[in-house]
Design a protein around this motif. Structure first.
Motif, PDB file in Angstrom:
ATOM      1  N   GLU A   1       9.537   3.907   2.580  1.00  0.00           N
ATOM      2  CA  GLU A   1       8.422   3.998   1.716  1.00  0.00           C
ATOM      3  C   GLU A   1       7.348   5.040   2.427  1.00  0.00           C
ATOM      4  O   GLU A   1       6.811   5.841   1.833  1.00  0.00           O
TER       5      GLU A   1
ATOM      6  N   ARG B   1       3.938  10.311  -8.443  1.00  0.00           N
ATOM      7  CA  ARG B   1       4.547   9.475  -7.266  1.00  0.00           C
ATOM      8  C   ARG B   1       5.890   8.413  -7.769  1.00  0.00           C
ATOM      9  O   ARG B   1       6.750   8.613  -7.117  1.00  0.00           O
ATOM     10  N   PRO B   2       5.334   7.734  -8.684  1.00  0.00           N
ATOM     11  CA  PRO B   2       6.531   6.897  -9.119  1.00  0.00           C
ATOM     12  C   PRO B   2       7.819   7.658  -9.657  1.00  0.00           C
ATOM     13  O   PRO B   2       9.038   7.299  -9.298  1.00  0.00           O
TER      14      PRO B   2
ATOM     15  N   LYS C   1      11.764   7.833  -8.125  1.00  0.00           N
ATOM     16  CA  LYS C   1      12.962   7.592  -8.860  1.00  0.00           C
ATOM     17  C   LYS C   1      14.130   8.669  -8.502  1.00  0.00           C
ATOM     18  O   LYS C   1      15.177   8.622  -8.647  1.00  0.00           O
TER      19      LYS C   1
END
Length: 280
Positions: free
Chosen positions: A79, A100-101, A105
């Protein structure tokens, strides 16, 4: 009175004096040279020294401990790597914070997944980050590319800015040198270009879209293929200063000189932009 003639007796010769013998010089006898020994064809046996053997002590030397493989990245480490890489992209003006998300992915599709990305991030951060950026926001082309295929990738990204480029009159100039000629048209602007690889072609595209404050950046791939990324108003000062993302351009050539032509090159470049020399 008659004269009388007396015969004179011949005088007898006396004994001849004995001749003295001539002195003879003594000749020095030549010294006899020693004759070399006659080879019989037989070799004298060689006396070999017996090699000294180390006395066996019966003790086994301890083996040196081998280096243990690095432990796999923890979820916290993965992370942290994702957050740091995305923050760099935002700082360089390559994306915006809300992505960011989506970036997370995309990294999940990295060869080996997020853990493999984090492991590469440990050892060669610039390679891992540049690779994931090219696969996420950029596009790749093989060395033997087709101009139409390249232009379709270019127009796909220019469409966001309501721009499009057309390719006309594509012809070969020299197949042995892989040199071609074409006409690029964007609106009312036309430009005749000559190119031998994708790098030359994209350079001509940048000359057309430069007035729109757009540019396709070439990302290092450390291979035979090419990778490009469209950027609006590139922040060249930050892009040239970072070691997280390897961009190949004149503005980022601050890592030394090419051993072949002396042109400036980047620290992590695999080849020279000017002469094409490949670095080991």
């Amino acid at each position: 009175m008659p004269l009388r003639f007396w015969k004179k007796d011949k005088a007898e010769k006396g004994p001849e004096e004995a001749q003295k013998p001539e002195p003879t010089e003594e000749k020095e006898e030549a010294k006899e040279k020693p004759t070399p020994p006659v080879e019989t064809g037989k070799l004298e046996p060689e006396v070999k020294k017996a090699e000294a053997k180390k006395p066996e002590t019966g003790k086994v030397e301890p083996k040196k401990p081998e280096g243990k493989p690095a432990p796999p990245p923890t979820p916290q480490e993965i992370e942290a790597a994702l957050n740091e890489a995305h923050a760099v992209f935002v700082d360089l003006g390559l994306t915006v914070p809300p992505t960011r998300p989506v970036f997370g992915k995309r990294v999940a599709g990295y060869p080996g997944g997020e853990a493999a990305f984090a492991a590469s991030y440990r050892s060669e951060r610039h390679r891992a980050v540049t690779r994931v950026l090219a696969d996420w926001l950029g596009f790749r082309l093989p060395d033997a590319f087709e101009p139409d295929a390249l232009l379709s990738e270019v127009n796909l990204r220019l469409s966001s800015f309501k721009l499009s480029i057309q390719l006309k009159d594509l012809t070969w100039l020299d197949k042995e040198l892989n040199l071609r000629k074409a006409k690029l048209v964007m609106g009312d602007v036309e430009r005749v270009v000559r190119f031998k690889d994708a790098r030359d072609f994209v350079k001509s595209v940048n000359e057309l879209i430069g007035s729109k404050k757009l540019a396709f950046l070439e990302l290092e791939t450390w291979g035979d293929d090419y990778a490009f990324l469209l950027v609006r108003e590139p922040r060249w000062d930050k892009i040239a200063a970072t070691e997280w993302v390897v961009v190949k351009a004149e503005q980022t050539a601050k890592g030394g000189e090419c051993g072949e032509c002396g042109a400036p090159v980047g620290k992590y470049w695999s080849d020279c932009l000017k002469c094409g020399a490949v670095f080991g």
